[in-house]
Design a protein around this motif. Sequence first.
Motif, PDB file in Angstrom:
ATOM      1  N   GLY A 154      29.192  33.136  34.252  1.00 17.55           N
ATOM      2  CA  GLY A 154      28.083  32.701  34.395  1.00 17.55           C
ATOM      3  C   GLY A 154      27.139  32.897  35.298  1.00 17.55           C
ATOM      4  N   GLU A 155      26.546  31.768  35.235  1.00 24.53           N
ATOM      5  CA  GLU A 155      26.144  31.429  36.501  1.00 24.53           C
ATOM      6  C   GLU A 155      25.798  30.214  37.804  1.00 24.53           C
ATOM      7  N   SER A 156      27.575  30.377  37.314  1.00 27.22           N
ATOM      8  CA  SER A 156      28.397  28.849  37.741  1.00 27.22           C
ATOM      9  C   SER A 156      29.737  29.901  38.458  1.00 27.22           C
ATOM     10  N   THR A 157      30.127  29.356  39.460  1.00 24.03           N
ATOM     11  CA  THR A 157      31.458  29.946  40.588  1.00 24.03           C
ATOM     12  C   THR A 157      32.751  28.516  40.336  1.00 24.03           C
ATOM     13  N   ILE A 158      33.627  29.259  40.032  1.00 23.97           N
ATOM     14  CA  ILE A 158      35.098  28.839  39.614  1.00 23.97           C
ATOM     15  C   ILE A 158      35.546  28.578  41.001  1.00 23.97           C
ATOM     16  N   LEU A 177      43.066  36.525  37.371  1.00 22.07           N
ATOM     17  CA  LEU A 177      44.364  35.924  37.628  1.00 22.07           C
ATOM     18  C   LEU A 177      44.991  35.484  36.929  1.00 22.07           C
ATOM     19  N   HIS A 178      45.944  34.904  37.055  1.00 19.49           N
ATOM     20  CA  HIS A 178      47.169  34.063  35.657  1.00 19.49           C
ATOM     21  C   HIS A 178      47.327  33.234  36.814  1.00 19.49           C
ATOM     22  N   SER A 179      46.607  32.605  36.145  1.00 18.10           N
ATOM     23  CA  SER A 179      47.024  30.131  36.150  1.00 18.10           C
ATOM     24  C   SER A 179      47.662  29.923  35.235  1.00 18.10           C
ATOM     25  N   GLY A 180      47.991  29.801  34.711  1.00 18.17           N
ATOM     26  CA  GLY A 180      48.511  29.086  33.858  1.00 18.17           C
ATOM     27  C   GLY A 180      48.085  29.490  32.343  1.00 18.17           C
ATOM     28  N   ALA A 181      48.052  28.362  31.197  1.00 15.74           N
ATOM     29  CA  ALA A 181      46.766  29.432  30.606  1.00 15.74           C
ATOM     30  C   ALA A 181      45.326  30.065  30.772  1.00 15.74           C
ATOM     31  N   ALA A 182      44.932  29.856  31.969  1.00 14.09           N
ATOM     32  CA  ALA A 182      43.347  30.679  32.009  1.00 14.09           C
ATOM     33  C   ALA A 182      44.368  32.276  32.536  1.00 14.09           C
ATOM     34  N   THR A 183      42.549  32.832  32.427  1.00 12.31           N
ATOM     35  CA  THR A 183      42.650  33.913  33.227  1.00 12.31           C
ATOM     36  C   THR A 183      41.470  33.912  34.082  1.00 12.31           C
ATOM     37  N   TYR A 184      41.462  34.470  35.095  1.00  5.98           N
ATOM     38  CA  TYR A 184      40.172  35.041  35.518  1.00  5.98           C
ATOM     39  C   TYR A 184      39.835  36.875  36.145  1.00  5.98           C
ATOM     40  N   LEU A 185      38.700  37.146  35.912  1.00 10.22           N
ATOM     41  CA  LEU A 185      38.695  38.639  36.664  1.00 10.22           C
ATOM     42  C   LEU A 185      37.555  38.241  37.909  1.00 10.22           C
ATOM     43  N   LEU A 186      38.230  38.858  38.999  1.00  7.78           N
ATOM     44  CA  LEU A 186      37.478  39.543  39.749  1.00  7.78           C
ATOM     45  C   LEU A 186      37.186  40.689  40.164  1.00  7.78           C
ATOM     46  N   HIS A 187      35.647  41.367  40.389  1.00  6.47           N
ATOM     47  CA  HIS A 187      35.604  42.862  40.616  1.00  6.47           C
ATOM     48  C   HIS A 187      35.861  42.937  42.059  1.00  6.47           C
TER      49      HIS A 187
END
Length: 255
Positions: A154-158, A177-187
């Motif tokens: 969104g408007e934040s950066t993790i 990116l798969h980190s534990g139960a979390a998934t992050y999307l990078l372009h």
Amino acid sequence: MRLSVLVVDDEPLVREGLRLMLGRQPQVESVSEARNGREAIALIREQRPDLVLLDVQMPRTDGFAVVNAVGAERMPPIIFVTAHDQYATRAFEIAAIDYLLKPVTEERFALAFKRAIGRLGTAPQEDATKQVLAMLDAIANPPRQLERFAVRSGESTIFVPVNDVDWIEAFQNYVRLHSGAATYLLHVPMNTIEAVLDSNRFLRIHRSHIVNVRRIAQLCPIAHGQYAVELKSGQRLQSGRTYSERIRRALANPF
């Protein structure tokens, strides 16, 4: 347009293959060869070819030393030829310079050659010089290995620490990116991610998968040199057959 081309490579079979591919291009009038960097420097100074196919990895005087010796401002247009080297290929991409990855395929050669002749006579010499200098600078100053990913949400950066990532998955023009139960999307393309990761901590096992070596629980060999890779999280991935030797080397005991 009729072109004189210089092929520079210390491997006779590579020179022969490139000469054959050049022979199929109607714009090519003549092809000369250099077996090493010293011969290349002399021939470039004497003959002033229109285009140079230049091997990167040569003993004593490599491709980058050839450019330095001749001078970036005096070099003809170049298509670099290289075995896989993540920093070298990344540097070519940064500088927008054409390169061929060994073994060279007809399709990839035709594309690089078409781009090269498209630039001949259209791009100012000053621009070509800047491209070569940018490439040399990128080689001399390779990027530091990544310590964290900055992920927009969104408007934040993790910020995701690299060591927290279990595995990375290619997804169209993105990576997950798969980190534990979390998934992050990078372009970001997969090859770009691989180039800035510590190769002692992360291992590419498939064209679509990079794994954190410390998260691997076990490997199970399957058919055709492939492996079933089980992570500590329970996630199971299958390696690509072309990555089998790389996996064996990276995960073998050091004795």
